[in-house]
Design a protein around this motif. Structure first.
Motif, PDB file in Angstrom:
ATOM      1  N   LEU A 123       0.723  -1.212   0.076  1.00 30.19           N
ATOM      2  CA  LEU A 123      -0.073  -0.018   0.052  1.00 30.19           C
ATOM      3  C   LEU A 123       0.908   1.236   0.162  1.00 30.19           C
ATOM      4  O   LEU A 123       0.347   2.328  -0.148  1.00 30.19           O
ATOM      5  CB  LEU A 123      -1.113   0.086   1.160  1.00 30.19           C
ATOM      6  CG  LEU A 123      -2.049  -1.032   1.142  1.00 30.19           C
ATOM      7  CD1 LEU A 123      -2.648  -1.002   2.568  1.00 30.19           C
ATOM      8  CD2 LEU A 123      -2.697  -1.247   0.150  1.00 30.19           C
TER       9      LEU A 123
ATOM     10  N   ILE B  45       2.544   0.977  -5.079  1.00 31.70           N
ATOM     11  CA  ILE B  45       1.011   0.363  -5.133  1.00 31.70           C
ATOM     12  C   ILE B  45       0.801   0.046  -6.558  1.00 31.70           C
ATOM     13  O   ILE B  45       0.134  -0.920  -6.736  1.00 31.70           O
ATOM     14  CB  ILE B  45       0.381   1.633  -4.836  1.00 31.70           C
ATOM     15  CG1 ILE B  45       0.674   2.155  -3.403  1.00 31.70           C
ATOM     16  CG2 ILE B  45      -1.017   1.612  -5.310  1.00 31.70           C
ATOM     17  CD1 ILE B  45       0.096   3.395  -3.088  1.00 31.70           C
TER      18      ILE B  45
ATOM     19  N   THR C 163      -2.392  -7.189  -3.939  1.00 38.09           N
ATOM     20  CA  THR C 163      -3.647  -6.540  -3.640  1.00 38.09           C
ATOM     21  C   THR C 163      -4.451  -6.369  -4.473  1.00 38.09           C
ATOM     22  O   THR C 163      -4.000  -5.892  -5.654  1.00 38.09           O
ATOM     23  CB  THR C 163      -3.256  -5.075  -2.786  1.00 38.09           C
ATOM     24  OG1 THR C 163      -2.383  -5.369  -1.748  1.00 38.09           O
ATOM     25  CG2 THR C 163      -4.477  -4.603  -2.303  1.00 38.09           C
TER      26      THR C 163
ATOM     27  N   ARG D 175      -5.832   0.428  -1.080  1.00 39.35           N
ATOM     28  CA  ARG D 175      -4.916   0.733  -2.148  1.00 39.35           C
ATOM     29  C   ARG D 175      -5.444   1.779  -2.684  1.00 39.35           C
ATOM     30  O   ARG D 175      -4.564   2.553  -3.293  1.00 39.35           O
ATOM     31  CB  ARG D 175      -5.005  -0.587  -3.072  1.00 39.35           C
ATOM     32  CG  ARG D 175      -3.958  -0.419  -4.200  1.00 39.35           C
ATOM     33  CD  ARG D 175      -4.405  -1.637  -5.450  1.00 39.35           C
ATOM     34  NE  ARG D 175      -3.508  -1.377  -6.388  1.00 39.35           N
ATOM     35  CZ  ARG D 175      -3.961  -0.500  -7.481  1.00 39.35           C
ATOM     36  NH1 ARG D 175      -5.114   0.172  -7.436  1.00 39.35           N
ATOM     37  NH2 ARG D 175      -3.228  -0.278  -8.349  1.00 39.35           N
TER      38      ARG D 175
END
Length: 122
Positions: free
Chosen positions: A36, A53, A59, A66
Protein backbone atom coordinates in the motif's frame (compact mmCIF):
# COMPACT_ATOMS: atom_id res chain seq x y z
CA UNK A 1 -14.73 -6.61 9.28
CA UNK A 2 -11.14 -5.69 8.38
CA UNK A 3 -9.29 -3.03 10.34
CA UNK A 4 -6.44 -1.33 8.52
CA UNK A 5 -3.92 1.39 8.95
CA UNK A 6 -3.52 4.01 6.22
CA UNK A 7 -0.83 6.51 5.60
CA UNK A 8 -0.59 9.47 7.91
CA UNK A 9 -0.54 11.70 4.86
CA UNK A 10 -4.11 10.88 4.01
CA UNK A 11 -5.39 11.32 7.52
CA UNK A 12 -3.47 14.54 8.06
CA UNK A 13 -4.89 15.94 4.84
CA UNK A 14 -8.34 15.34 6.26
CA UNK A 15 -7.52 17.39 9.35
CA UNK A 16 -7.26 14.40 11.68
CA UNK A 17 -4.35 12.99 13.58
CA UNK A 18 -1.89 10.71 11.84
CA UNK A 19 -2.64 7.08 11.18
CA UNK A 20 -1.34 4.62 13.71
CA UNK A 21 2.35 4.52 13.07
CA UNK A 22 3.88 2.75 16.07
CA UNK A 23 1.23 0.06 16.18
CA UNK A 24 1.79 -0.78 12.54
CA UNK A 25 5.56 -1.04 13.02
CA UNK A 26 5.79 1.36 10.09
CA UNK A 27 4.10 -1.07 7.71
CA UNK A 28 0.71 -2.10 6.47
CA UNK A 29 -1.45 -4.32 8.66
CA UNK A 30 -3.08 -7.27 6.94
CA UNK A 31 -1.19 -6.65 3.69
CA UNK A 32 2.25 -7.50 2.36
CA UNK A 33 4.77 -4.91 3.43
CA UNK A 34 4.98 -2.15 0.85
CA UNK A 35 1.84 -3.19 -1.00
CA UNK A 36 0.00 0.00 0.00
CA UNK A 37 3.04 2.27 -0.13
CA UNK A 38 2.57 3.06 3.56
CA UNK A 39 6.21 3.50 4.57
CA UNK A 40 7.00 5.48 1.44
CA UNK A 41 4.05 7.80 2.06
CA UNK A 42 5.15 8.24 5.68
CA UNK A 43 8.60 9.21 4.40
CA UNK A 44 7.04 11.57 1.85
CA UNK A 45 8.64 9.48 -0.91
CA UNK A 46 5.62 9.75 -3.16
CA UNK A 47 7.21 8.40 -6.34
CA UNK A 48 8.28 5.25 -4.50
CA UNK A 49 4.82 4.92 -2.93
CA UNK A 50 3.14 5.25 -6.31
CA UNK A 51 5.48 2.66 -7.81
CA UNK A 52 4.90 0.23 -4.94
CA UNK A 53 1.14 0.54 -5.18
CA UNK A 54 1.03 0.23 -8.97
CA UNK A 55 3.39 -2.75 -9.19
CA UNK A 56 2.00 -4.72 -6.24
CA UNK A 57 0.35 -7.98 -7.29
CA UNK A 58 -0.81 -9.08 -3.82
CA UNK A 59 -3.61 -6.53 -3.42
CA UNK A 60 -6.75 -6.41 -5.55
CA UNK A 61 -6.87 -3.37 -7.84
CA UNK A 62 -10.24 -2.37 -6.34
CA UNK A 63 -9.18 -2.66 -2.69
CA UNK A 64 -10.32 0.55 -0.94
CA UNK A 65 -7.11 0.91 1.10
CA UNK A 66 -5.03 0.56 -2.07
CA UNK A 67 -7.20 3.08 -3.90
CA UNK A 68 -7.04 5.62 -1.07
CA UNK A 69 -3.25 5.45 -0.82
CA UNK A 70 -3.00 5.52 -4.61
CA UNK A 71 -5.07 8.68 -4.62
CA UNK A 72 -2.93 10.24 -1.91
CA UNK A 73 0.27 9.51 -3.85
CA UNK A 74 -1.21 11.02 -7.01
CA UNK A 75 -2.44 14.09 -5.11
CA UNK A 76 0.95 14.69 -3.55
CA UNK A 77 2.56 14.42 -6.97
CA UNK A 78 0.17 17.02 -8.31
CA UNK A 79 -2.10 14.81 -10.40
CA UNK A 80 -5.42 15.84 -8.89
CA UNK A 81 -7.47 14.11 -11.61
CA UNK A 82 -5.90 10.69 -10.99
CA UNK A 83 -6.26 11.30 -7.25
CA UNK A 84 -9.93 12.15 -7.71
CA UNK A 85 -10.49 8.99 -9.77
CA UNK A 86 -8.84 6.79 -7.13
CA UNK A 87 -10.77 8.39 -4.26
CA UNK A 88 -14.06 8.10 -6.18
CA UNK A 89 -13.36 4.44 -6.89
CA UNK A 90 -12.69 3.84 -3.18
CA UNK A 91 -15.84 5.72 -2.18
CA UNK A 92 -17.93 3.67 -4.60
CA UNK A 93 -16.17 0.36 -4.04
CA UNK A 94 -18.37 -2.67 -3.46
CA UNK A 95 -16.09 -3.73 -0.60
CA UNK A 96 -15.77 -1.49 2.44
CA UNK A 97 -14.16 -1.83 5.84
CA UNK A 98 -13.05 0.13 8.83
CA UNK A 99 -9.76 1.98 9.12
CA UNK A 100 -8.15 2.52 12.52
CA UNK A 101 -6.75 6.01 13.09
CA UNK A 102 -4.02 6.86 15.57
CA UNK A 103 -6.41 8.54 17.95
CA UNK A 104 -8.29 5.25 18.18
CA UNK A 105 -11.09 6.47 15.96
CA UNK A 106 -12.40 3.90 13.53
CA UNK A 107 -13.73 5.20 10.26
CA UNK A 108 -15.38 3.45 7.35
CA UNK A 109 -13.27 3.35 4.18
CA UNK A 110 -16.04 5.06 2.20
CA UNK A 111 -16.04 7.97 4.62
CA UNK A 112 -12.26 8.22 4.45
CA UNK A 113 -12.49 8.29 0.65
CA UNK A 114 -15.18 10.98 0.77
CA UNK A 115 -13.03 13.10 3.10
CA UNK A 116 -10.04 12.59 0.82
CA UNK A 117 -12.14 13.85 -2.10
CA UNK A 118 -13.09 16.86 -0.01
CA UNK A 119 -9.41 17.53 0.68
CA UNK A 120 -8.99 17.93 -3.09
CA UNK A 121 -11.72 20.51 -3.12
CA UNK A 122 -14.16 18.11 -4.77
Amino acid sequence: MKHLILSAALVAAMGMSSATYAQSQNAEIGYERGSLGFEALMANDNHRALNQILTDKSTAPNDPARLINLGRAHARLGDKEKARQAFLAAANCKEEFDLVLSNGQIMNSRKVAALALKSLGQ
